[in-house]
Design an enzyme around this catalytic site. Structure first.
Site, PDB file in Angstrom:
ATOM      1  N   HIS A   1     -10.185  -6.257  -2.727  1.00 13.07           N
ATOM      2  CA  HIS A   1     -11.310  -6.094  -1.801  1.00 13.07           C
ATOM      3  C   HIS A   1     -12.377  -5.331  -2.590  1.00 13.07           C
ATOM      4  O   HIS A   1     -12.275  -4.110  -2.765  1.00 13.07           O
ATOM      5  CB  HIS A   1     -10.885  -5.264  -0.584  1.00 13.07           C
ATOM      6  CG  HIS A   1      -9.817  -5.913   0.249  1.00 13.07           C
ATOM      7  ND1 HIS A   1     -10.027  -7.070   0.958  1.00 13.07           N
ATOM      8  CD2 HIS A   1      -8.527  -5.558   0.490  1.00 13.07           C
ATOM      9  CE1 HIS A   1      -8.916  -7.401   1.608  1.00 13.07           C
ATOM     10  NE2 HIS A   1      -7.985  -6.500   1.337  1.00 13.07           N
TER      11      HIS A   1
ATOM     12  N   GLU B   1       0.819  -1.225   0.000  1.00 12.78           N
ATOM     13  CA  GLU B   1       0.000   0.000   0.000  1.00 12.78           C
ATOM     14  C   GLU B   1       0.847   1.267   0.000  1.00 12.78           C
ATOM     15  O   GLU B   1       0.595   2.190   0.779  1.00 12.78           O
ATOM     16  CB  GLU B   1      -0.985  -0.020   1.183  1.00 12.78           C
ATOM     17  CG  GLU B   1      -1.870  -1.264   1.152  1.00 12.78           C
ATOM     18  CD  GLU B   1      -2.846  -1.371   2.324  1.00 12.78           C
ATOM     19  OE1 GLU B   1      -2.882  -0.458   3.161  1.00 12.78           O
ATOM     20  OE2 GLU B   1      -3.562  -2.376   2.394  1.00 12.78           O
TER      21      GLU B   1
ATOM     22  N   ASP C   1     -11.883 -10.525  -1.284  1.00  4.55           N
ATOM     23  CA  ASP C   1     -13.215 -10.681  -0.684  1.00  4.55           C
ATOM     24  C   ASP C   1     -14.168  -9.768  -1.454  1.00  4.55           C
ATOM     25  O   ASP C   1     -13.755  -8.747  -1.996  1.00  4.55           O
ATOM     26  CB  ASP C   1     -13.241 -10.412   0.837  1.00  4.55           C
ATOM     27  CG  ASP C   1     -12.571  -9.123   1.278  1.00  4.55           C
ATOM     28  OD1 ASP C   1     -12.443  -8.191   0.464  1.00  4.55           O
ATOM     29  OD2 ASP C   1     -12.195  -9.036   2.464  1.00  4.55           O
TER      30      ASP C   1
HETATM   31  O1  G3I Z   1      -4.556  -7.728  18.789  1.00  5.43           O
HETATM   32  C1  G3I Z   1      -5.365  -6.641  19.269  1.00  5.43           C
HETATM   33  C2  G3I Z   1      -6.016  -7.020  20.555  1.00  5.43           C
HETATM   34  O2  G3I Z   1      -5.018  -7.222  21.527  1.00  5.43           O
HETATM   35  C3  G3I Z   1      -6.989  -5.902  20.961  1.00  5.43           C
HETATM   36  O3  G3I Z   1      -7.663  -6.279  22.125  1.00  5.43           O
HETATM   37  C4  G3I Z   1      -7.982  -5.625  19.853  1.00  5.43           C
HETATM   38  C5  G3I Z   1      -8.913  -4.458  20.198  1.00  5.43           C
HETATM   39  O4  G3I Z   1      -9.336  -3.794  19.056  1.00  5.43           O
HETATM   40  O5  G3I Z   1      -7.266  -5.294  18.694  1.00  5.43           O
HETATM   41  C6  G3I Z   1      -6.421  -6.340  18.243  1.00  5.43           C
HETATM   42  O6  G3I Z   1      -5.764  -5.913  17.076  1.00  5.43           O
HETATM   43  C7  G3I Z   1      -6.568  -5.856  15.916  1.00  5.43           C
HETATM   44  C8  G3I Z   1      -5.938  -6.766  14.863  1.00  5.43           C
HETATM   45  O7  G3I Z   1      -6.626  -6.618  13.646  1.00  5.43           O
HETATM   46  C9  G3I Z   1      -5.949  -8.224  15.275  1.00  5.43           C
HETATM   47  O8  G3I Z   1      -7.255  -8.663  15.454  1.00  5.43           O
HETATM   48  C10 G3I Z   1      -6.558  -4.418  15.415  1.00  5.43           C
HETATM   49  O9  G3I Z   1      -7.284  -3.597  16.331  1.00  5.43           O
HETATM   50  C11 G3I Z   1      -7.217  -4.330  14.060  1.00  5.43           C
HETATM   51  O10 G3I Z   1      -7.035  -3.018  13.546  1.00  5.43           O
HETATM   52  C12 G3I Z   1      -6.554  -5.315  13.119  1.00  5.43           C
HETATM   53  O11 G3I Z   1      -7.226  -5.231  11.875  1.00  5.43           O
HETATM   54  C13 G3I Z   1      -6.529  -5.791  10.787  1.00  5.43           C
HETATM   55  C14 G3I Z   1      -6.178  -4.715   9.781  1.00  5.43           C
HETATM   56  O12 G3I Z   1      -5.562  -5.311   8.652  1.00  5.43           O
HETATM   57  C15 G3I Z   1      -5.241  -3.687  10.373  1.00  5.43           C
HETATM   58  O13 G3I Z   1      -5.031  -2.680   9.504  1.00  5.43           O
HETATM   59  C16 G3I Z   1      -7.444  -6.835  10.152  1.00  5.43           C
HETATM   60  O14 G3I Z   1      -7.633  -7.927  11.067  1.00  5.43           O
HETATM   61  C17 G3I Z   1      -6.818  -7.356   8.858  1.00  5.43           C
HETATM   62  O15 G3I Z   1      -7.760  -8.137   8.154  1.00  5.43           O
HETATM   63  C18 G3I Z   1      -6.436  -6.192   7.972  1.00  5.43           C
HETATM   64  O16 G3I Z   1      -5.789  -6.699   6.826  1.00  5.43           O
HETATM   65  C19 G3I Z   1      -5.443  -5.717   5.833  1.00  5.43           C
HETATM   66  C20 G3I Z   1      -4.165  -6.182   5.175  1.00  5.43           C
HETATM   67  O17 G3I Z   1      -3.162  -6.408   6.131  1.00  5.43           O
HETATM   68  C21 G3I Z   1      -3.700  -5.156   4.142  1.00  5.43           C
HETATM   69  N1  G3I Z   1      -4.754  -4.867   3.193  1.00  5.43           N
HETATM   70  C22 G3I Z   1      -6.052  -4.498   3.749  1.00  5.43           C
HETATM   71  C23 G3I Z   1      -6.522  -5.557   4.747  1.00  5.43           C
HETATM   72  C24 G3I Z   1      -7.885  -5.218   5.300  1.00  5.43           C
HETATM   73  O18 G3I Z   1      -7.860  -4.022   6.046  1.00  5.43           O
END
Ligand code: G3I
Length: 325
Positions: free
Chosen positions: A231, A153, A261
């Protein structure tokens, strides 16, 4: 097997869910490989693999895994020099034990970036941090991870370089530094630049991706592939073929659909995306961004191939039929 060993194994067998509960009728990965491609994979991580039907479905139906979060810089090294390898090691070990290929995601990304990297204030410190991060992470998984999203990105919608600590301090040089460090860390790994909104031919970001990658490769930057996350929403699947062809016109060996997705998972859109990868020779594989709608980052969009109860959806079965499996 000795009788005593069978008796010892019996409770384990009994504890497994019935086959119909843990897998679709046919493996989408096997069908895609039979059609000439390398993998059909899925994003996952330790927490998911340890609950419900995620592991069983991946074991039965997918051939490749991408860490949804575990291999990002912020997950691995939120404090400088103090590494949290547990979840990433778990994923890598699980994949190797289960014969699944791994896409490493992702080394250099402006998001989920530790504060200590964001706060670096001079070019040389940042160069060293990039080199060290790439060498450390790729070195650890050398021989286990066959594709890496080296940069993720990094472009704006108009195809220019996104503002980040990397571009502010180093301009385009950070791309060269990251890819050169990656090639050095594991000469056998296939190195990708990955981005979203690369879903339509002649869109600004697609044009920018092709012209920048062309320029960088011609200047000797070792970029092997372009990943298009994909996406998308209903109706956009038909555009993917044109976009993939344009991306494949860059001087890279391969392209891949890396985070697929589709909102409400329409059959026509999913099969159009699969057909696009089949038709574009350089397209090596497809990864969907999660197993079940229940765990999708797009809550409410129901964009994946298995529903909230882990049953294969119409789109899954339509792809199997499309692939002649
Ligand atoms: O691990 C913490 C946890 O300790 C905490 O309690 C919780 C509270 O919100 O957050 C947890 O972290 C989250 C993490 O996912 C693991 O579940 C983050 O808040 C959350 O922001 C994070 O989201 C991920 C996102 O990337 C971050 O930008 C999504 O799961 C993941 O699907 C998404 O993947 C991205 C790709 O890497 C890049 N392209 C876009 C794609 C979708 O956004």
């Amino acid at each position: 097997m000795k009788v005593s060993a069978i008796a010892a194994a019996a409770p384990l067998v009994a504890a497994l869910p019935a086959i119909h509960e843990r897998q679709a009728d046919a493996s989408i990965h096997d069908a895609f490989v039979a059609a000439g491609k390398t993998y059909f994979g899925v994003a996952t991580d330790q927490g998911l693999l340890q609950r419900e039907s995620n592991a069983a479905i991946i074991q039965a139906n997918f051939g490749q895994v991408t860490g949804e979060n575990s291999m990002k810089w912020g997950s691995l090294e939120s404090t400088q020099g103090s590494y949290n390898w547990g979840p990433a090691d778990f994923l890598a070990d699980w994949a190797v034990e289960n014969g699944k290929e791994i896409r490493g995601h992702t080394l250099i990304w402006h998001s989920q970036l530790p504060g200590w990297v964001e706060n670096i204030g001079d070019a040389e410190t940042l160069r060293e941090a990039i080199r060290n991060h790439v060498a450390t992470v790729m070195g650890r998984y050398k021989g286990k991870i066959f594709h890496w999203d080296v940069v993720n990105e990094i472009l704006n919608e108009d195809g220019t370089l996104r503002d980040s600590v990397f571009s502010r301090l180093l301009g385009e040089e950070f791309v060269q530094i990251a890819f050169e460090a990656a090639r050095e860390a594991d000469p056998d790994a296939i190195l990708y630049i990955n981005d979203y909104n690369l879903d339509q031919a002649n869109y600004g970001k697609v044009n920018g991706m092709v012209s920048l990658v062309t320029k960088w490769v011609e200047a000797g930057v070792p970029i092997d592939g372009i990943g298009t996350q994909t996406h998308i929403s209903e109706g956009m699947g038909a555009n993917v073929h044109g976009a993939l062809e344009q991306l494949a016109s860059a001087p890279v060996n391969e392209v891949a659909i890396t985070e697929l997705d589709i909102r409400n998972s329409p059959v026509e859109d999913y099969t159009a995306v699969v057909q696009a990868c089949l038709d574009v020779e350089k397209c090596t594989g497809i990864t969907v961004w999660g197993v079940s709608d229940k765990d999708s980052w797009r809550q409410g969009d129901n964009p994946l191939l298995f529903d909230g109860s882990f049953a294969p959806k119409d789109a899954y079965n339509a792809i199997i039929e499309q692939l002649g499996a």
